[in-house]
Enzyme design. Structure first.
Site, PDB file in Angstrom:
ATOM      1  N   ARG A 149       5.739 -24.223 -11.074  1.00 35.05           N
ATOM      2  CA  ARG A 149       6.493 -25.257 -10.363  1.00 35.05           C
ATOM      3  C   ARG A 149       6.395 -25.110  -8.848  1.00 35.05           C
ATOM      4  NH1 ARG A 149       9.959 -24.176 -14.685  1.00 35.05           N
ATOM      5  NH2 ARG A 149      11.207 -22.714 -13.435  1.00 35.05           N
ATOM      6  N   HIS A 161      -0.564 -13.600   5.389  1.00 39.24           N
ATOM      7  CA  HIS A 161       0.662 -12.866   5.703  1.00 39.24           C
ATOM      8  C   HIS A 161       1.789 -13.870   5.941  1.00 39.24           C
ATOM      9  CE1 HIS A 161      -0.802  -8.685   5.973  1.00 39.24           C
ATOM     10  NE2 HIS A 161      -1.950  -9.253   6.330  1.00 39.24           N
ATOM     11  N   ASP A 202     -11.575  -5.609   3.693  1.00 34.43           N
ATOM     12  CA  ASP A 202     -10.289  -5.216   4.287  1.00 34.43           C
ATOM     13  C   ASP A 202     -10.227  -3.694   4.388  1.00 34.43           C
ATOM     14  OD1 ASP A 202      -7.787  -5.472   5.434  1.00 34.43           O
ATOM     15  OD2 ASP A 202      -6.718  -5.714   3.536  1.00 34.43           O
TER      16      ASP A 202
END
Length: 419
Positions: free
Chosen positions: A262, A230, A308
């Site tokens: 990148r 998170h 979860d």
């Protein structure tokens, strides 16, 4: 009481064995081997050191592998009871590092709700669980941590608590209430650690928060595993958190920066660090199976499947709550009501295992390891959880040929299985 499990096809992190048997005494496996009775191969009784024959007896087996007392049968040790598995797959009990509820029950409520939710997951083969808590007022979190600690005292299958909140980045909070987020100051950290009476196992932390890296130090010193999650953290900051002692990533790809050529982000930092275990919600919704396959192949032996799961796991579509937030479940997908923000899963660990086998190309040994020994290792419990071997707890799941759960044992006792 001793129990002999026999005629199984064993699958665990050590590989596959046909004609497998194991002898259980109380809540522990004391000896294992393979029987020639049905397979026609030479008997092989294995102790904890990997030696054969006599070594098995030294770990609590009788050593009487010829069944001469009339109870064990040829190649099998005697026991008070026998369980003929009829060639079914047999794996260790599944371990879930990250789950919030199930069977219509949320872990953020009372102890009875936690027990009912855990019963749902146990019926699907998850014999050991971390109880995960969403962000809430601090007083409520203290109470929840105490409830989990009390529950663990009477239920050895509960591994402890996971604070997924409150130390989360506001813009990456997912299904956590913004008003309950907090910065990880030392006084608050100590307050929450103390509330868990030594049972706080894991905390999710955004390291970019004020005091975030110092918080990693403080939690690690208290014996709590720190997961980066998170978070807005990039590659470099995530690596700093790992160097300070963080060893997990909370549900990779979700509520964090993705992979850019990148700007590699936290996932690439985790993939490149052998010290780190990567949580993966493999329900076919949170992460596309092709992306999941990329991570599983890039970090072999370090990806832990987690659910979860929220209250709707194992329950019909409809309206639910996650903490103080409303959740709508439609076609098995949980989202915050009125939005497309995923609010946990409705999955169970057996489902994640089947997705791993059918959609990622993992072998049974690899998929089972990701559901057993890998999460156990993340908690430092791989010396007693996650293998069918002498000295390990007698947690086991019997599966049919479609990898559906047939029977479940936890600490040597059979528990009701989902049908």
């Amino acid at each position: 009481m001793t129990i002999l499990f026999h005629d199984a096809h064993k699958v665990d992190a050590d590989g596959e064995v046909d004609g497998f048997w194991m002898l259980v005494d109380g809540d522990r496996i004391v000896s294992v081997g393979s029987s020639p009775r049905r397979r026609g191969a030479a008997a092989d009784a294995t102790g904890a050191t990997g030696a054969t024959g006599a070594a098995s007896a030294s770990h609590g087996g009788s050593g009487a592998l010829d069944g001469s007392d009339g109870r064990g049968g040829a190649g099998l040790p005697p026991a008070d009871r026998t369980v003929d598995l009829g060639g079914a797959h047999l794996t260790p009990g599944l371990v879930d590092l990250h789950t919030h509820g199930g069977g219509g029950h949320s872990f953020d409520h009372d102890a009875a709700s936690i027990e009912a939710g855990l019963a749902l997951h146990r019926s699907h083969g998850t014999t050991r669980s971390i109880v995960s808590l969403v962000a809430a007022p601090i007083a409520e979190l203290r109470g929840s941590l105490q409830r989990v600690a009390e529950l663990q005292q009477r239920d050895q299958l509960v591994l402890g608590a996971h604070l997924e909140g409150p130390f989360l980045a506001p813009d990456r909070r997912g299904a956590h209430h913004r008003h309950y987020l907090a910065d990880p100051d030392p006084v608050l950290i100590d307050e929450l650690v103390d509330a868990g009476w030594g049972t706080l196992r894991q905390v999710t932390l955004a390291p970019e928060l004020p005091g975030g890296l110092a918080a990693v130090d403080r939690f690690v010193a208290a014996g709590v595993a720190v997961a980066v999650g998170h978070t807005e953290a990039g590659f470099d900051l995530t690596r700093q958190a790992f160097d300070r002692g963080a060893t997990l990533v909370t549900h990779a790809f979700n509520a964090m920066n993705g992979i850019h050529h990148r700007d590699p982000g936290p996932i690439i930092a985790a993939v490149g660090d052998e010290r780190v275990t990567i949580e993966l919600v493999l329900d076919g919704v949170h992460v596309h199976p092709e992306v999941a396959t990329l991570v599983l192949r890039s970090a072999p032996g370090r990806v832990a499947l987690v659910t979860d799961a929220m209250a709707a796991a194992g329950s019909p579509d409809g309206a639910y709550r996650l903490g103080d937030l409303d959740v709508t479940v439609s076609d098995g997908v949980a989202t915050l009501t009125g939005s497309d923000t995923i609010a946990g899963s409705t999955s169970t660990q057996d489902h994640a295992l089947r997705v791993a086998l059918s959609r990622t190309g993992l072998t049974p040994t690899e998929a089972v390891a990701a559901s057993t020994i890998v999460p156990a290792r993340a908690l430092g419990l791989d010396d007693r959880l996650g293998r069918l071997a002498p000295g390990y707890v007698a947690d086991a799941v019997a599966w049919d040929t479609t990898w559906s759960v047939e029977r479940v044992w936890a600490a040597g006792v059979e528990v009701p299985a989902a049908r």
